[in-house]
Enzyme design. Structure first.
Site, PDB file in Angstrom:
ATOM      1  N   PHE A  83       0.865  -1.193   0.000  1.00  0.00           N
ATOM      2  CA  PHE A  83       0.000   0.000   0.000  1.00  0.00           C
ATOM      3  C   PHE A  83       0.895   1.234   0.000  1.00  0.00           C
ATOM      4  CE2 PHE A  83      -3.886  -2.301   0.544  1.00  0.00           C
ATOM      5  CZ  PHE A  83      -3.545  -3.434   1.271  1.00  0.00           C
ATOM      6  N   ASN A  97      -7.696   0.663  -3.290  1.00  0.00           N
ATOM      7  CA  ASN A  97      -7.307   1.684  -4.275  1.00  0.00           C
ATOM      8  C   ASN A  97      -8.525   2.248  -4.994  1.00  0.00           C
ATOM      9  OD1 ASN A  97      -4.621   1.842  -3.786  1.00  0.00           O
ATOM     10  ND2 ASN A  97      -3.955   0.920  -5.709  1.00  0.00           N
ATOM     11  N   GLY A 141      -3.901  10.155 -11.523  1.00  0.00           N
ATOM     12  CA  GLY A 141      -2.993   9.477 -12.463  1.00  0.00           C
ATOM     13  C   GLY A 141      -2.125   8.508 -11.690  1.00  0.00           C
ATOM     14  N   CYS A 160      -0.931   3.282 -10.436  1.00  0.00           N
ATOM     15  CA  CYS A 160      -1.837   2.374  -9.705  1.00  0.00           C
ATOM     16  C   CYS A 160      -3.321   2.652  -9.891  1.00  0.00           C
ATOM     17  CB  CYS A 160      -1.466   2.405  -8.230  1.00  0.00           C
ATOM     18  SG  CYS A 160       0.163   1.746  -7.942  1.00  0.00           S
ATOM     19  N   LYS A 197       1.960  13.420  -9.463  1.00  0.00           N
ATOM     20  CA  LYS A 197       1.794  13.974  -8.104  1.00  0.00           C
ATOM     21  C   LYS A 197       3.148  14.516  -7.706  1.00  0.00           C
ATOM     22  CE  LYS A 197       2.053  11.040  -4.593  1.00  0.00           C
ATOM     23  NZ  LYS A 197       1.881   9.876  -3.681  1.00  0.00           N
TER      24      LYS A 197
HETATM   25  C1  UDX Z   1      -1.746   4.904  -4.635  1.00  0.00           C
HETATM   26  C2  UDX Z   1      -2.318   4.473  -3.293  1.00  0.00           C
HETATM   27  O1  UDX Z   1      -2.485   5.624  -2.451  1.00  0.00           O
HETATM   28  C3  UDX Z   1      -1.355   3.492  -2.618  1.00  0.00           C
HETATM   29  O2  UDX Z   1      -1.918   3.035  -1.393  1.00  0.00           O
HETATM   30  C4  UDX Z   1      -1.140   2.301  -3.561  1.00  0.00           C
HETATM   31  O3  UDX Z   1      -0.259   1.357  -2.978  1.00  0.00           O
HETATM   32  C5  UDX Z   1      -0.575   2.785  -4.886  1.00  0.00           C
HETATM   33  O4  UDX Z   1      -1.460   3.748  -5.474  1.00  0.00           O
HETATM   34  P1  UDX Z   1       0.061   6.584  -5.582  1.00  0.00           P
HETATM   35  O5  UDX Z   1      -0.556   6.238  -6.882  1.00  0.00           O
HETATM   36  O6  UDX Z   1       1.539   6.533  -5.441  1.00  0.00           O
HETATM   37  O7  UDX Z   1      -0.554   5.596  -4.405  1.00  0.00           O
HETATM   38  O8  UDX Z   1      -0.347   8.086  -5.192  1.00  0.00           O
HETATM   39  P2  UDX Z   1      -1.568   8.765  -4.454  1.00  0.00           P
HETATM   40  O9  UDX Z   1      -0.999   9.680  -3.454  1.00  0.00           O
HETATM   41  O10 UDX Z   1      -2.550   7.771  -3.994  1.00  0.00           O
HETATM   42  O11 UDX Z   1      -2.242   9.664  -5.623  1.00  0.00           O
HETATM   43  C6  UDX Z   1      -2.794   9.009  -6.723  1.00  0.00           C
HETATM   44  C7  UDX Z   1      -3.397  10.084  -7.644  1.00  0.00           C
HETATM   45  O12 UDX Z   1      -4.549  10.682  -6.995  1.00  0.00           O
HETATM   46  C8  UDX Z   1      -2.445  11.237  -7.966  1.00  0.00           C
HETATM   47  O13 UDX Z   1      -2.598  11.615  -9.329  1.00  0.00           O
HETATM   48  C9  UDX Z   1      -2.928  12.365  -7.064  1.00  0.00           C
HETATM   49  O14 UDX Z   1      -2.672  13.643  -7.615  1.00  0.00           O
HETATM   50  C10 UDX Z   1      -4.429  12.093  -7.016  1.00  0.00           C
HETATM   51  N1  UDX Z   1      -5.071  12.622  -5.815  1.00  0.00           N
HETATM   52  C11 UDX Z   1      -4.730  12.105  -4.606  1.00  0.00           C
HETATM   53  C12 UDX Z   1      -6.031  13.608  -5.945  1.00  0.00           C
HETATM   54  O15 UDX Z   1      -6.311  14.087  -7.044  1.00  0.00           O
HETATM   55  N2  UDX Z   1      -6.650  14.063  -4.824  1.00  0.00           N
HETATM   56  C13 UDX Z   1      -6.344  13.579  -3.579  1.00  0.00           C
HETATM   57  O16 UDX Z   1      -6.930  14.038  -2.597  1.00  0.00           O
HETATM   58  C14 UDX Z   1      -5.351  12.570  -3.470  1.00  0.00           C
END
Ligand code: UDX
Length: 463
Positions: A152, A211, A260, A263, A324
């Site tokens: 995670f 997720n 994006g 994952c 991100k």
């Molecule tokens: C995610 C899950 O959080 C993690 O638990 C899993 O193991 C892998 O996938 P990750 O993809 O690295 O992690 O980043 P995350 O911080 O979850 O953000 C994912 C996307 O959602 C990014 O594009 C981020 O900009 C977007 N996001 C996140 C939003 O638009 N708003 C939010 O409040 C949070």
């Protein structure tokens, strides 16, 4: 404990280094020659805060080793983790498991005694059972137990997510697997971390479901943002008000251009397919995917509208390219589609990202000018678009923007700027789900006239 980690990418390298930090001896297998050479030479082929130091410390302590074949890795190990890529299969959203089954085939040839195979990568429900069946057929002479231990890890905070997890999920039907994994994670459980034991299929599904639920929160708040714009409400205050309910929680309620990364897009699409194939379609997750794709596409329209209906000949500065902050990862980054569409509409793009530009060059139009810093990207631009909320962009003041920009239009797709301060500085500020300024007005007449390159030889591709 001695373990082998098959795959030295985002998941395998972080997990392997963290297992070493927990006291295990870890052999990481990286088959890609370039990545293996980098790891062997002490270079980290991905950007993850703190990873370079963690690898260096535990490699020096003799607890972390890198090899490039499975044969070299499995002798005398207590467990073998599969952390190979499981990308979306072209076109249909199913997870591509070819790397997983290739690794299983190689393991079947390399194992010399009983083993515990643990899937760390995100794999469709039922994959563990398929691996067990494969192994029973290929090596009926060996006692092989298969377990699921989904990660995670968020990019940018992966080490912290591993070392201070909300829980560790272990799907295991066999006693040996449960005993070995309990021992491996003992340094965390003694600190109070919950080890959740489930069946194989449940553990595999927990990852997709978690997720997809987080992605659903994001698509929900993004839809609320659009509604806020129609009703004159403020989505940042709405999210705060919602999040104070501990049953909802404040996280993953930040409106933006859409999710994006490697994952959420992959896992939501895979869960849709898994559910459809199982005859229990998840219309909620199908809608989460559709809302997200439509949103990414709609962002370009916002930029064009903020620029008075056309960006042809206009110079647009893009701040932030990665999906991100605190990562160099461009996979499914909203910036990719936004920039391609703006270039198609005739915009002249300057772009800056603290970490992502090396990867971005391969995914963005050649006409994009990559700049060495934010000021260079902003200088002389008619409008600025904030796509990724890197900390350094939050430090930009309205005065900084006015000093650098030729125009006075700022489109903030992450709501990092203060609308009141922006508008007080004479900037036409466009946030997400926040009261918008009046339509483009006389203040920004400069942005109405197409940008003219100053008469000078343009020799540099990077300003
Ligand atoms: C995610 C899950 O959080 C993690 O638990 C899993 O193991 C892998 O996938 P990750 O993809 O690295 O992690 O980043 P995350 O911080 O979850 O953000 C994912 C996307 O959602 C990014 O594009 C981020 O900009 C977007 N996001 C996140 C939003 O638009 N708003 C939010 O409040 C949070």
């Amino acid at each position: 404990m001695r373990i082998a980690m098959i795959g030295g990418g985002y998941v395998g390298l972080v997990s392997g280094a963290c297992f070493a930090a927990l006291g295990a001896t870890v052999v990481i297998v990286e088959a890609d020659e370039h990545r293996f050479n980098a790891l062997r030479d002490g270079r980290i082929p991905i950007y993850e805060p703190g990873l370079e130091e963690l690898v260096s410390i535990h490699r020096a302590a003799g607890r972390l080793h890198f090899v490039n074949t499975i044969d070299e890795a499995v002798d005398g190990v207590d467990a073998v983790f599969l952390a190979v890529g499981t990308p979306s299969r072209r076109g249909d959203g199913h997870a591509d498991l070819s790397y997983v089954f290739d690794a299983v085939d190689q393991l079947a040839g390399a194992l010399t005694g009983p083993a515990i195979l643990v899937t760390k990568s995100t794999v469709p429900v039922g994959t563990g059972a398929r691996i067990a069946t494969m192994m029973a057929s290929l090596r009926p002479d060996l006692a092989i137990e298969v377990a699921s231990n989904p990660e995670f890890l968020r990019e940018g905070s992966a080490i912290s997510d591993f070392m201070r997890p909300d829980r560790v999920v272990i799907g295991a039907n066999g006693a040996c697997a449960r005993a070995v994994l309990s021992a491996l994670y003992q340094p965390l459980t003694q600190q109070g971390v919950t080890l959740l034991f489930t069946g194989l299929e449940t553990a595999e599904l927990i990852k997709y479901a978690a997720n997809s639920f987080l992605a659903m929160k994001i698509s929900f708040i993004n839809e609320m943002a659009d509604l806020c714009e129609k009703l004159g409400a403020d989505v940042t205050q709405l999210a705060h008000g919602m999040g104070l309910d501990h049953r909802i929680g404040a996280q993953f309620l930040h409106a933006g251009p859409g999710f994006g990364g490697s994952c959420f897009p992959k896992d939501t699409q895979a869960l849709v397919r898994i559910a459809q194939d199982a005859g229990a379609p998840t219309r909620l997750v199908e809608t989460v995917v559709a809302v997200n794709e439509a949103r990414k596409a709609a962002m370009t329209g916002r930029v064009i509208a903020a620029c008075g209906g056309s960006v042809r000949g206009r110079r647009i500065a893009v701040l932030g390219l990665t999906f991100k902050p605190d990562t160099d990862d461009m996979r499914d980054a909203p910036a990719i589609g936004i920039i391609h569409r703006l270039v198609d509409e005739g915009a002249i793009i300057t772009a800056y990202d603290p970490m992502g530009m090396d990867h971005a060059r391969f995914q963005l139009p050649a006409r994009v000018t990559f700049c060495a810093d934010a000021q260079s990207a902003l200088r002389g631009a008619d409008a600025a678009v904030l796509i990724t909320e890197w900390a350094e962009f939050r430090a930009l003041t309205p005065a900084d923007l006015c000093a650098a920009l030729r125009g006075r239009t700022v489109i903030d797709l992450r709501n990092i700027f203060d609308p009141t301060a922006m508008q007080a500085a004479g900037i036409a500020y466009y946030g997400i789900g926040r009261p918008q300024p009046p339509a483009i007005n006389q203040r920004d007449r400069r942005a109405q006239t197409p940008y003219r390159e100053p008469r000078r030889e343009r020799s540099l591709s990077v300003l």
